[in-house]
Design a protein around this motif. Structure first.
Motif, PDB file in Angstrom:
ATOM      1  N   UNK A   1      28.755  19.832  -2.360  1.00  0.00           N
ATOM      2  CA  UNK A   1      29.045  19.673  -4.097  1.00  0.00           C
ATOM      3  C   UNK A   1      29.930  18.706  -4.184  1.00  0.00           C
ATOM      4  N   UNK A   2      31.130  18.580  -3.394  1.00  0.00           N
ATOM      5  CA  UNK A   2      32.046  17.649  -3.714  1.00  0.00           C
ATOM      6  C   UNK A   2      31.527  16.336  -3.314  1.00  0.00           C
ATOM      7  N   UNK A   3      30.976  16.048  -2.051  1.00  0.00           N
ATOM      8  CA  UNK A   3      30.480  14.704  -1.255  1.00  0.00           C
ATOM      9  C   UNK A   3      29.365  14.138  -2.437  1.00  0.00           C
ATOM     10  N   UNK A   4      28.856  14.968  -3.250  1.00  0.00           N
ATOM     11  CA  UNK A   4      27.717  14.565  -4.299  1.00  0.00           C
ATOM     12  C   UNK A   4      28.153  14.006  -5.394  1.00  0.00           C
ATOM     13  N   UNK A   5      29.356  14.495  -5.897  1.00  0.00           N
ATOM     14  CA  UNK A   5      30.097  14.298  -7.034  1.00  0.00           C
ATOM     15  C   UNK A   5      31.191  13.090  -6.592  1.00  0.00           C
ATOM     16  N   UNK A   6      30.844  11.664  -6.843  1.00  0.00           N
ATOM     17  CA  UNK A   6      31.679  10.595  -6.378  1.00  0.00           C
ATOM     18  C   UNK A   6      32.874  10.806  -7.107  1.00  0.00           C
ATOM     19  N   UNK A   7      33.101  10.985  -8.512  1.00  0.00           N
ATOM     20  CA  UNK A   7      34.170  11.013  -9.235  1.00  0.00           C
ATOM     21  C   UNK A   7      35.309  12.222  -8.539  1.00  0.00           C
ATOM     22  N   UNK A   8      34.664  13.372  -8.494  1.00  0.00           N
ATOM     23  CA  UNK A   8      35.479  14.587  -7.983  1.00  0.00           C
ATOM     24  C   UNK A   8      35.912  14.039  -6.466  1.00  0.00           C
ATOM     25  N   UNK A   9      35.009  13.545  -5.819  1.00  0.00           N
ATOM     26  CA  UNK A   9      35.320  13.063  -4.526  1.00  0.00           C
ATOM     27  C   UNK A   9      36.628  11.974  -4.277  1.00  0.00           C
ATOM     28  N   UNK A  10      36.571  11.001  -5.206  1.00  0.00           N
ATOM     29  CA  UNK A  10      37.514  10.139  -5.200  1.00  0.00           C
ATOM     30  C   UNK A  10      38.787  10.843  -5.767  1.00  0.00           C
ATOM     31  N   UNK A  11      38.785  11.613  -6.686  1.00  0.00           N
ATOM     32  CA  UNK A  11      40.107  12.123  -7.306  1.00  0.00           C
ATOM     33  C   UNK A  11      40.765  13.106  -6.145  1.00  0.00           C
TER      34      UNK A  11
ATOM     35  N   UNK B   1      33.711   4.619 -12.189  1.00  0.00           N
ATOM     36  CA  UNK B   1      32.965   6.040 -11.856  1.00  0.00           C
ATOM     37  C   UNK B   1      33.174   6.957 -13.139  1.00  0.00           C
ATOM     38  N   UNK B   2      34.207   6.766 -14.041  1.00  0.00           N
ATOM     39  CA  UNK B   2      34.280   7.283 -15.245  1.00  0.00           C
ATOM     40  C   UNK B   2      33.363   6.632 -16.262  1.00  0.00           C
ATOM     41  N   UNK B   3      33.089   5.299 -16.364  1.00  0.00           N
ATOM     42  CA  UNK B   3      32.203   4.763 -17.048  1.00  0.00           C
ATOM     43  C   UNK B   3      30.713   5.226 -16.788  1.00  0.00           C
ATOM     44  N   UNK B   4      30.550   5.338 -15.516  1.00  0.00           N
ATOM     45  CA  UNK B   4      28.936   5.640 -15.046  1.00  0.00           C
ATOM     46  C   UNK B   4      28.856   7.239 -15.699  1.00  0.00           C
ATOM     47  N   UNK B   5      29.919   8.021 -15.196  1.00  0.00           N
ATOM     48  CA  UNK B   5      29.729   9.590 -15.710  1.00  0.00           C
ATOM     49  C   UNK B   5      29.558   9.602 -17.202  1.00  0.00           C
ATOM     50  N   UNK B   6      30.416   8.743 -17.951  1.00  0.00           N
ATOM     51  CA  UNK B   6      30.035   8.762 -19.499  1.00  0.00           C
ATOM     52  C   UNK B   6      28.679   8.328 -19.791  1.00  0.00           C
ATOM     53  N   UNK B   7      28.125   7.079 -19.357  1.00  0.00           N
ATOM     54  CA  UNK B   7      26.724   6.971 -19.424  1.00  0.00           C
ATOM     55  C   UNK B   7      25.687   7.904 -19.371  1.00  0.00           C
ATOM     56  N   UNK B   8      25.935   8.492 -18.167  1.00  0.00           N
ATOM     57  CA  UNK B   8      25.174   9.628 -17.668  1.00  0.00           C
ATOM     58  C   UNK B   8      25.129  10.807 -18.411  1.00  0.00           C
ATOM     59  N   UNK B   9      26.330  11.260 -18.900  1.00  0.00           N
ATOM     60  CA  UNK B   9      26.512  12.369 -19.802  1.00  0.00           C
ATOM     61  C   UNK B   9      26.018  12.243 -21.343  1.00  0.00           C
ATOM     62  N   UNK B  10      26.038  10.937 -21.791  1.00  0.00           N
ATOM     63  CA  UNK B  10      25.523  10.306 -22.989  1.00  0.00           C
ATOM     64  C   UNK B  10      24.018  10.667 -22.801  1.00  0.00           C
ATOM     65  N   UNK B  11      23.403  10.036 -21.704  1.00  0.00           N
ATOM     66  CA  UNK B  11      22.045   9.995 -21.613  1.00  0.00           C
ATOM     67  C   UNK B  11      21.320  11.360 -21.651  1.00  0.00           C
ATOM     68  N   UNK B  12      22.174  12.345 -20.794  1.00  0.00           N
ATOM     69  CA  UNK B  12      21.770  13.551 -20.761  1.00  0.00           C
ATOM     70  C   UNK B  12      21.642  14.476 -22.195  1.00  0.00           C
ATOM     71  N   UNK B  13      22.755  13.935 -22.795  1.00  0.00           N
ATOM     72  CA  UNK B  13      22.722  14.793 -24.280  1.00  0.00           C
ATOM     73  C   UNK B  13      21.672  14.133 -25.126  1.00  0.00           C
ATOM     74  N   UNK B  14      21.402  12.914 -25.101  1.00  0.00           N
ATOM     75  CA  UNK B  14      20.305  12.451 -25.991  1.00  0.00           C
ATOM     76  C   UNK B  14      19.159  13.188 -25.702  1.00  0.00           C
ATOM     77  N   UNK B  15      18.586  13.099 -24.045  1.00  0.00           N
ATOM     78  CA  UNK B  15      17.430  13.912 -23.969  1.00  0.00           C
ATOM     79  C   UNK B  15      17.449  15.343 -24.332  1.00  0.00           C
ATOM     80  N   UNK B  16      18.643  15.942 -24.201  1.00  0.00           N
ATOM     81  CA  UNK B  16      18.644  17.401 -24.494  1.00  0.00           C
ATOM     82  C   UNK B  16      18.452  17.373 -26.232  1.00  0.00           C
TER      83      UNK B  16
END
Length: 426
Positions: free
Chosen positions: A219-229, A406-421
């Motif tokens: 789970x940690x290795x697949x979440x790059x933001x979490x891995x870097x932190x 990484x934070x910018x990428x996560x924000x774009x991903x979260x915004x896209x997920x929210x738009x789809x939902x």
């Protein structure tokens, strides 16, 4: 903040965590003064005691998170306190007969059991409050840390001076008992206690433990933001390891050999005041500037202040710099502490949290082992400060290199997920 304390479940958890921390700090600090006082010609003993607090993480980390995610977190946290109370009574007995080997053994076992408390407590907290309260709760936790920095060493020194090492351990024992009772009486929601459903102890197999452990790693290795932190926590461990003995060593062997007890206590008092100030202002700055710039700038400024501590030869200047360092370090801890519950779902919190601590404790143990071998013959107090400054600025540049994108990428991903939902709901 008021809404948190209107929550009776949070109040009991908050007080229980405070009491458990109190039970740890007073005895540990008093024992450090006991060793430095009784065996002043052997400073390595104080370092060895610190190793007994950190090494257990490297032996139990692979099972701690699995237990916290598989079994009732309320019972885990409560029994962690009660078992430590029993071990503290044994520690009291061995101190009475001056059996140092068994004292260190009890410290090791007590610290091992304490490692089960953190992931369970974090899971209970995450499931007992709303997501928008994470920053406030993290700020309160940092205020507790600030209070213990403010009074912890002073309480340990005072307990050792007025009631002796045995009295300090009695306070430890009572604090653990109170914490366990508060947790046992807490009405925690089921989603906080057993987010993955009930598991019988008979179902626990070695294969299951390793399966869950590797699940947490994946789970940690697949979440790059979490891995870097989490990657930066190795250096945080080195910083914590050096600083666990630095106040006493700085005063004993450099600035104030004759009054080291008083002045080393003042270091933690000024650091604690800085933590309290930083904990109060940090939520405002995090809301205004977001976590990433607060984290990076806080680490960079802290490294400059810590380097300055190594150059000073005046106690007053040292105390002012340590106050400023406390103000800048508190927002770092709050940013990290409030970020983790947002990045990790409740069913994985125990496993992820248990993997963070061994990384820190690896750095912690390496630092203490290095100090035990090199101080004071090859490594001076001044160079201990420089080592801290180097580690802090290294993490600052590491986060600067990776976090913003990484934070910018996560924000774009979260915004896209929210738009789809939203589109599906429409």
């Amino acid at each position: 903040m008021k809404s948190l304390f209107r929550n009776p479940t949070f109040c009991k958890l908050f007080i229980a965590t405070f009491a458990s921390q109190l039970g740890t700090v007073i005895g540990n600090m008093a024992f450090a003064f006991y060793l430095v006082d009784r065996y002043s010609e052997r400073p390595s003993l104080a370092t060895m005691a610190e190793l007994m607090y950190s090494l257990p993480t490297l032996t139990v980390f692979w099972i701690v998170g699995v237990i916290a995610d598989r079994f009732d977190r309320k019972h885990i946290a409560a029994y962690s306190d009660w078992i430590r109370a029993g071990l503290t009574l044994l520690l009291l007995l061995f101190v009475h007969y001056d059996m140092l080997f068994f004292c260190f053994l009890m410290l090791f076992l007590r610290s091992s059991i304490s490692k089960f408390f953190g992931p369970a407590e974090m899971g209970l907290l995450q499931g007992s409050i709303d997501q928008d309260q994470y920053v406030q709760a993290s700020g309160l936790n940092q205020m507790i840390m600030g209070m213990f920095m403010l009074f912890g060493m002073s309480l340990g020194a005072g307990a050792y001076h007025f009631i002796g090492i045995k009295g300090a351990f009695i306070i430890d024992c009572v604090s653990f008992l109170i914490s366990g009772l508060l947790l046992a009486w807490g009405d925690f929601p089921e989603r906080a206690r057993i987010p993955n459903g009930r598991t019988s102890i008979r179902e626990l197999r070695l294969s299951l433990l390793f399966k869950d452990f590797w699940h947490g790693l994946r789970y940690i290795s697949e979440n790059r933001l979490l891995l870097v932190l989490i990657s930066g926590f190795l250096f945080f461990g080195i910083v914590n390891g050096v600083f666990s003995v630095l106040p006493i060593f700085t005063m004993k062997y450099k600035l104030s050999p004759d009054n080291y007890v008083v002045h080393s206590s003042l270091i933690t008092v000024f650091m604690g005041i800085g933590f309290l100030i930083g904990s109060i202002i940090a939520p405002h700055f995090i809301r205004r500037f977001t976590r990433t710039p607060i984290l990076i700038s806080g680490l960079f400024i802290s490294s400059l202040l810590i380097g300055g501590l190594g150059t000073t030869v005046r106690i007053e200047v040292y105390l002012v710099l340590i106050l400023l360092a406390g103000i800048t370090i508190a927002p770092i801890n709050i940013a990290l502490g409030s970020w983790m519950p947002e990045l990790v779902p409740p069913q994985n919190m125990g496993r992820v949290n248990s993997l963070i601590e061994p990384i820190m404790m690896l750095g912690h143990s390496l630092a203490l082992g290095g100090i035990a071998l090199t101080f004071p013959f090859w490594l001076s107090v001044t160079w201990l400060h420089y080592m801290l400054a180097f580690c802090t600025i290294a993490v600052s540049f590491f986060y600067l290199r990776f976090l913003p994108s990484l934070v910018r990428n996560q924000l774009v991903y979260s915004t896209g997920e929210k738009a789809i939902a939203d589109g599906k709901e429409a």
